[in-house]
Scaffold this motif. Structure first.
Motif, PDB file in Angstrom:
ATOM      1  N   PRO A 169      -3.749  16.970   3.588  1.00 37.22           N
ATOM      2  CA  PRO A 169      -4.139  16.095   4.455  1.00 37.22           C
ATOM      3  C   PRO A 169      -5.411  16.350   4.859  1.00 37.22           C
ATOM      4  O   PRO A 169      -5.977  17.432   5.416  1.00 37.22           O
ATOM      5  N   GLU A 170      -6.296  15.228   5.148  1.00 34.43           N
ATOM      6  CA  GLU A 170      -7.511  15.279   5.633  1.00 34.43           C
ATOM      7  C   GLU A 170      -7.765  14.484   7.087  1.00 34.43           C
ATOM      8  O   GLU A 170      -8.318  15.135   7.983  1.00 34.43           O
ATOM      9  N   THR A 171      -7.386  13.329   7.085  1.00 32.74           N
ATOM     10  CA  THR A 171      -7.510  12.721   8.541  1.00 32.74           C
ATOM     11  C   THR A 171      -6.688  13.082   9.355  1.00 32.74           C
ATOM     12  O   THR A 171      -5.484  13.478   9.157  1.00 32.74           O
ATOM     13  N   ASP A 172      -6.871  12.775  10.639  1.00 32.26           N
ATOM     14  CA  ASP A 172      -5.539  12.975  11.640  1.00 32.26           C
ATOM     15  C   ASP A 172      -4.523  12.223  11.392  1.00 32.26           C
ATOM     16  O   ASP A 172      -3.415  12.954  11.631  1.00 32.26           O
ATOM     17  N   GLU A 173      -4.681  10.921  10.931  1.00 31.21           N
ATOM     18  CA  GLU A 173      -3.420  10.014  10.557  1.00 31.21           C
ATOM     19  C   GLU A 173      -2.579  11.000   9.542  1.00 31.21           C
ATOM     20  O   GLU A 173      -1.307  10.973   9.557  1.00 31.21           O
ATOM     21  N   GLU A 174      -3.388  11.282   8.379  1.00 28.81           N
ATOM     22  CA  GLU A 174      -2.454  12.114   7.423  1.00 28.81           C
ATOM     23  C   GLU A 174      -1.926  13.156   7.583  1.00 28.81           C
ATOM     24  O   GLU A 174      -0.687  13.699   7.312  1.00 28.81           O
ATOM     25  N   LYS A 175      -2.509  13.861   8.654  1.00 26.67           N
ATOM     26  CA  LYS A 175      -1.971  15.139   9.334  1.00 26.67           C
ATOM     27  C   LYS A 175      -0.660  15.170  10.073  1.00 26.67           C
ATOM     28  O   LYS A 175       0.015  15.830   9.841  1.00 26.67           O
ATOM     29  N   ARG A 176      -0.617  13.928  10.787  1.00 25.87           N
ATOM     30  CA  ARG A 176       0.378  13.576  11.661  1.00 25.87           C
ATOM     31  C   ARG A 176       1.710  13.185  10.658  1.00 25.87           C
ATOM     32  O   ARG A 176       2.674  13.387  10.883  1.00 25.87           O
TER      33      ARG A 176
ATOM     34  N   GLU B 255       0.856  -1.150   0.026  1.00 24.70           N
ATOM     35  CA  GLU B 255      -0.021   0.046   0.149  1.00 24.70           C
ATOM     36  C   GLU B 255       1.076   1.296  -0.068  1.00 24.70           C
ATOM     37  O   GLU B 255       1.854   1.388   0.636  1.00 24.70           O
ATOM     38  N   ALA B 256       0.673   2.160  -0.825  1.00 28.45           N
ATOM     39  CA  ALA B 256       1.238   3.365  -0.985  1.00 28.45           C
ATOM     40  C   ALA B 256       0.591   4.586  -1.164  1.00 28.45           C
ATOM     41  O   ALA B 256      -0.700   4.422  -1.672  1.00 28.45           O
ATOM     42  N   LYS B 257       1.070   5.653  -0.359  1.00 28.21           N
ATOM     43  CA  LYS B 257       0.247   6.852  -0.616  1.00 28.21           C
ATOM     44  C   LYS B 257       1.246   8.159  -0.071  1.00 28.21           C
ATOM     45  O   LYS B 257       2.165   8.024   0.514  1.00 28.21           O
ATOM     46  N   LEU B 258       1.006   9.141  -0.861  1.00 28.83           N
ATOM     47  CA  LEU B 258       1.679  10.360  -0.597  1.00 28.83           C
ATOM     48  C   LEU B 258       1.533  10.810   0.957  1.00 28.83           C
ATOM     49  O   LEU B 258       0.352  10.787   1.451  1.00 28.83           O
ATOM     50  N   THR B 259       2.606  11.355   1.679  1.00 33.20           N
ATOM     51  CA  THR B 259       2.194  12.136   2.985  1.00 33.20           C
ATOM     52  C   THR B 259       2.672  13.558   2.858  1.00 33.20           C
ATOM     53  O   THR B 259       2.082  14.071   3.488  1.00 33.20           O
ATOM     54  N   ARG B 260       3.336  13.915   1.805  1.00 33.46           N
ATOM     55  CA  ARG B 260       3.757  15.436   1.535  1.00 33.46           C
ATOM     56  C   ARG B 260       4.385  15.580   0.396  1.00 33.46           C
ATOM     57  O   ARG B 260       4.991  14.952  -0.143  1.00 33.46           O
ATOM     58  N   SER B 261       3.987  16.795  -0.185  1.00 33.42           N
ATOM     59  CA  SER B 261       4.652  17.413  -1.570  1.00 33.42           C
ATOM     60  C   SER B 261       5.395  18.506  -1.030  1.00 33.42           C
ATOM     61  O   SER B 261       4.792  19.095  -0.155  1.00 33.42           O
TER      62      SER B 261
END
Length: 171
Positions: free
Chosen positions: A130-137, A76-82
């Motif tokens: 980011p939208e979710t708390d995990e994505e923001k972290r 599973e892969a997804k961006l955390t930040r650009s």
């Protein structure tokens, strides 16, 4: 350039572990896994910037559980930040024994990619929201991870790493 969300970059890739993928112990070879991880992460980055990308760095890849011959591998892969021209991609790798119906985490890693223009030069990438708390972290931690990469790679002086200053500079 329209901003995107982490879920817009989400990629799932699966492979069945066959004899040619394993070492003499029947475990997936690390190099093969890293090859697949690089592909999944590159697809995630390309979904974000809609252009070719190149791998700029691979953070620590630690193997906590081997993936055995005959098991299913899922990445599973997804961006955390650009950033300006680069993007950090987080990967989680799962092994699954389909017969025993047992799924387990094999490893996690961060890979960084740079977007390229038609001349092969770095180009600007869209903002990631980011939208979710995990994505923001994960988004917040990405700046620190980036600065560690740049300091260790000799592209930034420790004194310039604002987020890490306390680790490198004596008060």
């Amino acid at each position: 350039m329209k901003a995107k969300r982490p879920q817009d970059t989400f990629v799932v890739m699966s492979e069945l572990i066959l004899p040619n993928d394993t070492n003499v112990l029947g475990n997936l070879m690390g190099g093969r896994l890293m090859h697949w991880m690089d592909i999944a992460a590159a697809i995630s980055a390309q979904k974000h910037c809609n252009c070719p990308v190149v791998t700029a760095s691979v953070d620590n890849v630690s193997f906590s559980n081997p993936i055995k011959l005959g098991n299913l591998l899922t990445i599973e892969a997804k961006l955390t930040r650009s950033f300006n021209t680069s993007m950090e991609v987080y990967l989680r790798v799962w092994g699954e024994d389909l017969t025993a119906q047992y799924k387990y985490v094999s490893n996690e890693a961060y890979l960084t990619f740079v977007a390229l223009d038609p001349n092969g030069k770095p180009r600007k990438v869209p903002e990631l929201i980011p939208e979710t708390d995990e994505e923001k972290r994960m988004f917040d931690g990405a700046l620190r991870r980036r600065q560690v990469r740049l300091v260790l790679g000799g592209k930034m002086k420790a004194e310039e790493a604002g987020e890490l200053r306390a680790l490198f500079v004596k008060p």
